[in-house]
Design a protein around this motif. Structure first.
Motif, PDB file in Angstrom:
ATOM      1  N   GLY A 105       0.703  -1.265  -0.097  1.00  0.00           N
ATOM      2  CA  GLY A 105      -0.131  -0.157  -0.068  1.00  0.00           C
ATOM      3  C   GLY A 105       0.988   1.110  -0.037  1.00  0.00           C
ATOM      4  N   PHE A 106       0.274   2.355  -0.328  1.00  0.00           N
ATOM      5  CA  PHE A 106       0.950   3.741  -0.333  1.00  0.00           C
ATOM      6  C   PHE A 106      -0.182   4.739   0.092  1.00  0.00           C
ATOM      7  N   GLY A 107       0.112   5.303   1.040  1.00  0.00           N
ATOM      8  CA  GLY A 107      -1.119   6.367   1.242  1.00  0.00           C
ATOM      9  C   GLY A 107      -2.385   5.715   1.676  1.00  0.00           C
ATOM     10  N   HIS A 108      -3.467   6.128   1.174  1.00  0.00           N
ATOM     11  CA  HIS A 108      -4.521   5.446   1.123  1.00  0.00           C
ATOM     12  C   HIS A 108      -4.652   4.539  -0.162  1.00  0.00           C
ATOM     13  N   GLY A 109      -3.934   4.478  -1.019  1.00  0.00           N
ATOM     14  CA  GLY A 109      -4.129   3.400  -2.161  1.00  0.00           C
ATOM     15  C   GLY A 109      -3.515   2.311  -1.988  1.00  0.00           C
ATOM     16  N   LYS A 110      -3.314   1.566  -3.163  1.00  0.00           N
ATOM     17  CA  LYS A 110      -2.486   0.330  -3.183  1.00  0.00           C
ATOM     18  C   LYS A 110      -2.184  -0.040  -4.603  1.00  0.00           C
ATOM     19  N   VAL A 111      -1.118  -0.904  -4.693  1.00  0.00           N
ATOM     20  CA  VAL A 111      -0.656  -1.476  -5.776  1.00  0.00           C
ATOM     21  C   VAL A 111      -1.687  -2.432  -6.485  1.00  0.00           C
ATOM     22  N   LEU A 112      -1.915  -1.815  -7.796  1.00  0.00           N
ATOM     23  CA  LEU A 112      -3.141  -2.557  -8.455  1.00  0.00           C
ATOM     24  C   LEU A 112      -2.595  -3.467  -9.737  1.00  0.00           C
ATOM     25  N   GLY A 113      -1.427  -3.866  -9.628  1.00  0.00           N
ATOM     26  CA  GLY A 113      -0.675  -4.592 -10.751  1.00  0.00           C
ATOM     27  C   GLY A 113       0.609  -3.711 -11.303  1.00  0.00           C
ATOM     28  N   ILE A 120      -3.599   0.009 -18.519  1.00  0.00           N
ATOM     29  CA  ILE A 120      -3.996  -0.214 -17.151  1.00  0.00           C
ATOM     30  C   ILE A 120      -4.417  -1.360 -16.928  1.00  0.00           C
ATOM     31  N   PRO A 121      -3.723  -1.985 -15.652  1.00  0.00           N
ATOM     32  CA  PRO A 121      -4.303  -3.663 -15.522  1.00  0.00           C
ATOM     33  C   PRO A 121      -5.628  -3.733 -15.096  1.00  0.00           C
ATOM     34  N   ARG A 122      -6.387  -4.726 -15.504  1.00  0.00           N
ATOM     35  CA  ARG A 122      -7.542  -5.006 -15.295  1.00  0.00           C
ATOM     36  C   ARG A 122      -8.123  -4.918 -13.589  1.00  0.00           C
ATOM     37  N   GLU A 123      -7.204  -5.305 -12.935  1.00  0.00           N
ATOM     38  CA  GLU A 123      -7.704  -4.867 -11.489  1.00  0.00           C
ATOM     39  C   GLU A 123      -7.749  -3.619 -11.207  1.00  0.00           C
TER      40      GLU A 123
END
Length: 115
Positions: free
Chosen positions: A11-19, A31-34
């Motif tokens: 995670g980073f801040g309030h986001g997260k790695v999505l691919g 942009i990855p499907r997830e």
């Protein structure tokens, strides 16, 4: 004590790695499907692109969200502008004893130069 399960340990801040993705020869990035699903991105969606060369960062922000922020900022700035103007007006009133025209030396500036 309950522990919340993290959806993604990266995670980073309030986001997260999505691919992950890579850039093709024509500069296109998929942009990855997830990420598309999680962020509800639709074909044709517009983005504002921010970058930091030194940090090697590229950030995409939905134009729609950026426009909402800009609208909020502009309405807030109008409020701040009027507040600042009121403060400026209050602090720049000239006291009556200083409101007169400055006195001018009848000799003029040339007299000072010749001494």
């Amino acid at each position: 004590m309950m522990h919340q399960k993290k959806e993604n340990s990266h995670g980073f801040g309030h986001g997260k790695v999505l691919g992950t993705t890579s850039m093709g020869e024509r500069g296109q990035i998929v942009i990855p499907r997830e990420a598309r699903e999680e962020l509800e991105l639709k074909p044709g969606e517009k983005f504002i692109v921010f970058g930091n060369k030194r940090k090697g960062a590229v950030i995409l922000v939905k134009a729609e969200m950026f426009n909402k922020f800009a609208d909020f900022f502009m309405s807030a700035s109008k409020k701040f502008e009027s507040m600042a103007q009121a403060i400026f007006d209050k602090n720049t009133t000239i006291p009556e004893d200083e409101a007169h025209e400055p006195e001018v030396d009848e000799k003029g500036p040339e007299a000072d130069e010749k001494g």
